[in-house]
Enzyme design. Structure first.
Site, mmCIF file in Angstrom:
data_model
loop_
_atom_site.group_PDB
_atom_site.id
_atom_site.type_symbol
_atom_site.label_atom_id
_atom_site.label_comp_id
_atom_site.label_asym_id
_atom_site.label_seq_id
_atom_site.Cartn_x
_atom_site.Cartn_y
_atom_site.Cartn_z
ATOM 1 N N SER A 1 0.843 -1.195 0.000
ATOM 2 C CA SER A 1 0.000 0.000 0.000
ATOM 3 C C SER A 1 0.877 1.244 0.000
ATOM 4 C CB SER A 1 -0.895 0.016 1.244
ATOM 5 O OG SER A 1 -1.555 1.248 1.380
ATOM 6 N N TYR B 1 -0.917 -0.809 10.399
ATOM 7 C CA TYR B 1 -1.081 -1.090 8.974
ATOM 8 C C TYR B 1 0.045 -0.456 8.171
ATOM 9 C CZ TYR B 1 -3.208 -1.318 4.334
ATOM 10 O OH TYR B 1 -3.448 -1.556 3.000
#
Length: 240
Positions: free
Chosen positions: A147, A163
């Protein structure tokens, strides 16, 4: 391979994956399911990993139990693939969770631990057990679904600390795999699929699941000698 510039390489791609075998984690929904479906359509034998055998996976794929936090599941899945078909050509580390969205001060430690276990430790375990199979044939591929939230150059404010750090670590795994096994023929890359309308991305995301799966599937089609150890978005190299 021909290269127009360092951010726009043009790799050679397999037009068909007939005879090849892929394992996709988190393949019961979202990008994972779409990736598994497309690899199946390209002719691969696809093992669609899910942490529950009650979850649906795409028709025409082989459902396999993998909770990536459980090494026993990982080892059993990889050993089972070897026993059934004797090879593995593609590993797509897609399974992931968003984890606590507040800042690190407020994030519960238990949730931090689980996010790191799923998003980073899990892919490391998959590679630990799958790399020997991937190295049996030149050009085995690892596609790590990362990501932009883990990109060091894109700013790290806005919460979701576990994350973000897990995806930064996943990118580090990609570089490690290329450095350790690239000379042996392994092709390992990270990919940012973008903001995708999945359960994680939400309904307001700018990309469909179909668009989000495009670059992961494209990377899974790389032929031996293709670019490795890079971070991609929309089929272009981006900075770490």
């Amino acid at each position: 391979m021909t290269t127009s510039d360092e951010h726009d390489p043009t790799p050679e791609l397999y037009d068909s994956l007939d005879g090849q075998v892929a394992l996709v984690t988190g393949a019961n929904r979202g990008i994972g399911a779409e990736t598994a479906r497309r690899l199946r359509d390209l002719g691969a034998t696809v093992y669609a990993g899910s942490r529950s055998m009650d979850n649906e996976t795409p028709d025409g794929t082989e459902r396999v139990l993998i909770d990536v936090t459980q090494e026993g599941d990982v080892e059993a899945a990889v050993d089972g693939i070897f026993e059934e078909v004797g090879r593995l050509d593609i590993l797509v580390n897609n399974a992931g969770i968003i984890g606590p969205e507040n800042d690190i001060v407020a994030a519960p430690t238990k949730e931090i631990d689980r996010t790191l276990a799923v998003n980073l430790r899990g892919p490391m375990l998959l590679c630990k057990h799958a790399v020997p199979l991937l190295l049996q044939h030149e050009g085995g591929r690892v596609v790590n679904v990362s990501s932009g939230m883990g990109a060091l150059g894109e700013g790290q404010s806005g919460g979701s600390p576990a994350y973000r750090v897990s995806k930064t670590g996943l990118n580090g795994l990609t570089v490690y795999l290329d450095g350790e096994y690239g000379d042996d023929g392994l092709v390992a890359n990270s990919v940012c699929p973008g903001w995708v309308r999945t359960d994680m991305g939400g309904e307001s995301a700018s990309k469909s699941v179909e668009k989000g799966a495009e670059t992961p599937v494209w990377l899974a089609r790389f032929e031996p000698g293709a670019p490795s150890g890079r971070f991609w978005r929309n089929k272009r190299v981006i900075d770490w």
